[in-house]
Design a protein around this motif. Structure first.
Motif, PDB file in Angstrom:
ATOM      1  N   ASP A 304       9.240  -4.297  -5.549  1.00 19.95           N
ATOM      2  CA  ASP A 304       9.590  -3.647  -6.812  1.00 19.95           C
ATOM      3  C   ASP A 304       8.559  -2.637  -7.303  1.00 19.95           C
ATOM      4  O   ASP A 304       8.665  -2.155  -8.428  1.00 19.95           O
ATOM      5  CB  ASP A 304       9.825  -4.708  -7.890  1.00 19.95           C
ATOM      6  CG  ASP A 304      10.540  -4.153  -9.104  1.00 19.95           C
ATOM      7  OD1 ASP A 304      11.637  -3.588  -8.933  1.00 19.95           O
ATOM      8  OD2 ASP A 304      10.007  -4.261 -10.219  1.00 19.95           O
ATOM      9  N   SER A 305       7.551  -2.317  -6.511  1.00 21.74           N
ATOM     10  CA  SER A 305       6.616  -1.252  -6.889  1.00 21.74           C
ATOM     11  C   SER A 305       5.824  -0.837  -5.656  1.00 21.74           C
ATOM     12  O   SER A 305       5.870  -1.492  -4.619  1.00 21.74           O
ATOM     13  CB  SER A 305       5.668  -1.710  -8.010  1.00 21.74           C
ATOM     14  OG  SER A 305       4.790  -2.721  -7.555  1.00 21.74           O
ATOM     15  N   GLY A 306       5.072   0.252  -5.799  1.00 17.38           N
ATOM     16  CA  GLY A 306       4.318   0.756  -4.663  1.00 17.38           C
ATOM     17  C   GLY A 306       5.226   1.380  -3.620  1.00 17.38           C
ATOM     18  O   GLY A 306       6.422   1.611  -3.846  1.00 17.38           O
ATOM     19  N   ASP A 307       4.674   1.645  -2.452  1.00 17.78           N
ATOM     20  CA  ASP A 307       5.457   2.213  -1.360  1.00 17.78           C
ATOM     21  C   ASP A 307       6.324   1.114  -0.756  1.00 17.78           C
ATOM     22  O   ASP A 307       5.796   0.097  -0.274  1.00 17.78           O
ATOM     23  CB  ASP A 307       4.534   2.789  -0.289  1.00 17.78           C
ATOM     24  CG  ASP A 307       5.310   3.337   0.875  1.00 17.78           C
ATOM     25  OD1 ASP A 307       6.006   4.342   0.699  1.00 17.78           O
ATOM     26  OD2 ASP A 307       5.234   2.725   1.966  1.00 17.78           O
ATOM     27  N   PRO A 308       7.643   1.247  -0.768  1.00 18.75           N
ATOM     28  CA  PRO A 308       8.509   0.156  -0.302  1.00 18.75           C
ATOM     29  C   PRO A 308       8.335  -0.163   1.173  1.00 18.75           C
ATOM     30  O   PRO A 308       8.430  -1.338   1.562  1.00 18.75           O
ATOM     31  CB  PRO A 308       9.922   0.666  -0.607  1.00 18.75           C
ATOM     32  CG  PRO A 308       9.793   2.153  -0.705  1.00 18.75           C
ATOM     33  CD  PRO A 308       8.423   2.399  -1.258  1.00 18.75           C
ATOM     34  N   GLU A 309       8.080   0.854   1.995  1.00 17.20           N
ATOM     35  CA  GLU A 309       7.865   0.585   3.420  1.00 17.20           C
ATOM     36  C   GLU A 309       6.609  -0.251   3.627  1.00 17.20           C
ATOM     37  O   GLU A 309       6.597  -1.210   4.395  1.00 17.20           O
ATOM     38  CB  GLU A 309       7.758   1.894   4.192  1.00 17.20           C
ATOM     39  CG  GLU A 309       9.051   2.676   4.265  1.00 17.20           C
ATOM     40  CD  GLU A 309       8.891   3.932   5.097  1.00 17.20           C
ATOM     41  OE1 GLU A 309       8.183   3.874   6.127  1.00 17.20           O
ATOM     42  OE2 GLU A 309       9.438   4.982   4.713  1.00 17.20           O
ATOM     43  N   ALA A 312       7.233  -3.872   2.589  1.00 18.16           N
ATOM     44  CA  ALA A 312       8.033  -4.610   3.566  1.00 18.16           C
ATOM     45  C   ALA A 312       7.222  -4.950   4.816  1.00 18.16           C
ATOM     46  O   ALA A 312       7.341  -6.053   5.359  1.00 18.16           O
ATOM     47  CB  ALA A 312       9.271  -3.804   3.931  1.00 18.16           C
ATOM     48  N   GLU A 313       6.401  -4.019   5.270  1.00 18.33           N
ATOM     49  CA  GLU A 313       5.572  -4.289   6.453  1.00 18.33           C
ATOM     50  C   GLU A 313       4.576  -5.409   6.170  1.00 18.33           C
ATOM     51  O   GLU A 313       4.308  -6.258   7.028  1.00 18.33           O
ATOM     52  CB  GLU A 313       4.839  -3.022   6.883  1.00 18.33           C
ATOM     53  CG  GLU A 313       5.735  -1.906   7.401  1.00 18.33           C
ATOM     54  CD  GLU A 313       6.398  -2.221   8.734  1.00 18.33           C
ATOM     55  OE1 GLU A 313       6.104  -3.279   9.319  1.00 18.33           O
ATOM     56  OE2 GLU A 313       7.205  -1.387   9.192  1.00 18.33           O
ATOM     57  N   ILE A 314       3.986  -5.414   4.975  1.00 13.67           N
ATOM     58  CA  ILE A 314       3.058  -6.485   4.597  1.00 13.67           C
ATOM     59  C   ILE A 314       3.775  -7.830   4.630  1.00 13.67           C
ATOM     60  O   ILE A 314       3.252  -8.826   5.149  1.00 13.67           O
ATOM     61  CB  ILE A 314       2.465  -6.215   3.198  1.00 13.67           C
ATOM     62  CG1 ILE A 314       1.504  -5.029   3.251  1.00 13.67           C
ATOM     63  CG2 ILE A 314       1.748  -7.457   2.664  1.00 13.67           C
ATOM     64  CD1 ILE A 314       1.038  -4.561   1.886  1.00 13.67           C
TER      65      ILE A 314
END
Length: 429
Positions: A304-309, A312-314
């Motif tokens: 819900d915030s920051g770079d979505p990719e 998701a990778e994290i």
């Protein structure tokens, strides 16, 4: 429904914007039940925050009309049909999601008083009281302000001008739906209540998504529309929970544990697909690094915030490190989505995780470029818990432009949660 004609008829002295206590997001009711059972005596203050200061709400919206709308909300209580729907419906495969003790309390509820003051060209709007009561002001308050702003802009438009405006907006949304039809395996829900153009427009958007996308459209966060349209009510939890729990922490050790205390209480309250982690309140990466092992078994994560990719990778790496198969996990993207981003994220992560989208403001309020001087463009308005038992709340987020709280507390939270440099991203909505 001829929306343009209804808008034309909004010349009436008061046409209630919020007509039901369940004209709210489903996660509000889920969180409210958890708070009712675990933190009912906590005193909380919520406050309106206009991140888009260029939108002069107090200049656009008449204070008397705003008070009329807020007073009307205070007169609302659950109807018999609404209570029956909440008590007897199946949500996320579970019957009696809402327990009898909570429902008895909710059926007798009237929302507590509000405090409204004009300061320059903005309004200060706050709500104070017990947490379960005050938290239910957030969504209707935002819906009222967003719709009154829209009505102010639309007020001077002639009848045929309104017809053309809504015809263009409908065409714009339908073109988005046609693009989304081409995405195989898409799963998408309406998350657009809080910053919608209007209730009628959100209801139209939901009907268009239902017809245009079929089973790819999984439901709506709006409880009233879900009830009326026989759709799934969608939602889990929000930043409010860790923000308040953290504000109640007695020391740094308790502060560090607060986000996990929230989810321990949630774990006891809910199961299955309601076990979705929202990790970004105090930084996603640090939250997952310190998370107890049992959280890895939860169903998924909402980004819900920051770079979505990056988020998701994290999450994928974290599941792999904990011995979980990411392909069985759900990633819900919900920040600032529009069609291009939805299509791109789905292409990048489908097959690696179970991908889902909560489409918000740019589904239910995308009038960009359709009104003179772009005066109907969506803007960023929020209503947040700002204190709990007299202690300030803090949100760090994965995007520092969404951070909130006193400077000294922001510094403390960054230290406790070991939040380093962050990438600032434009807050669109």
């Amino acid at each position: 429904m001829d929306i343009a004609t209804r808008v034309w008829n909004h010349k009436w002295k008061i046409d209630p914007i919020v007509r039901s206590l369940i004209d709210t997001d489903f996660y509000k009711l889920l969180m409210c039940q958890s708070v009712f059972h675990n933190r009912s005596r906590v005193q909380v203050t919520f406050s309106l925050i206009n991140r888009s200061r260029h939108v002069p709400l107090a200049t656009l919206i008449d204070e008397g009309e705003l008070r009329e709308q807020l007073d009307h909300i205070r007169s609302l209580s659950l109807t018999r049909g609404e209570s029956t729907w909440l008590r007897g419906n199946t949500f996320y495969g579970k019957r009696q999601m809402f327990r009898p003790d909570f429902m008895e309390w909710f059926e007798g509820l009237r929302l507590p008083p509000y405090f409204l003051e004009r300061v320059g060209d903005q309004y200060e709007l706050t709500f104070e009281g017990s947490w379960p009561e005050v938290m239910l002001w957030e969504i209707p308050a935002l819906a009222v302000l967003m719709e009154l702003r829209g009505r102010a802009v639309l007020h001077d438009m002639a009848r045929f001008e309104l017809q053309v405006l809504y015809a263009r907006a409908m065409t714009k949304l339908w073109q988005k739906i046609e693009r989304l039809r081409e995405v195989p395996g898409l799963r998408i829900a309406d998350f657009g209540t809080r910053r919608r153009h209007s209730f009628l427009w959100q209801d139209w958007c939901v009907q268009a998504m239902t017809e245009g996308l079929g089973s790819a459209f999984t439901g709506t966060s709006n409880c009233l529309i879900a009830k009326n349209r026989d759709l799934e009510a969608i939602g889990t939890n929000a930043h409010e929970l860790p923000m308040v729990y953290a504000a109640l922490a007695k020391d740094d050790a308790a502060l560090a544990a607060a986000p996990y205390d929230v989810l321990a209480d949630w774990h006891r309250e809910h199961e299955g697909n309601l076990r979705i982690i929202l990790p970004d309140t105090y930084g996603t990466e640090g939250f997952l690094q310190r998370a107890p092992d049992w959280l890895a078994g939860w169903t998924g994560i909402r980004i819900d915030s920051g770079d979505p990719e990056t988020g998701a990778e994290i999450a994928i790496r974290w599941w792999q490190e904990r011995g979980e198969d990411p392909r069985q996990k759900l990633v819900i993207f919900s920040d600032g989505l529009d069609v291009d981003k939805i299509v791109d994220l789905h292409a990048k992560f489908a097959g690696r995780v179970r991908v889902s989208f909560g489409w918000g403001t740019l589904l239910t309020n995308d009038f960009r470029g359709l009104a003179p001087d772009d005066r109907l463009a969506p803007f960023s308005l929020v209503c947040k818990a700002v204190s709990a038992n007299g202690h300030p709340t803090v949100k760090l987020s994965d995007n520092p432009n969404k951070a909130m709280g006193p400077a000294e507390e922001l510094a403390r939270y960054k230290r406790v949660f070991d939040v380093g440099a962050q990438e600032a991203r434009e807050v669109i909505v």
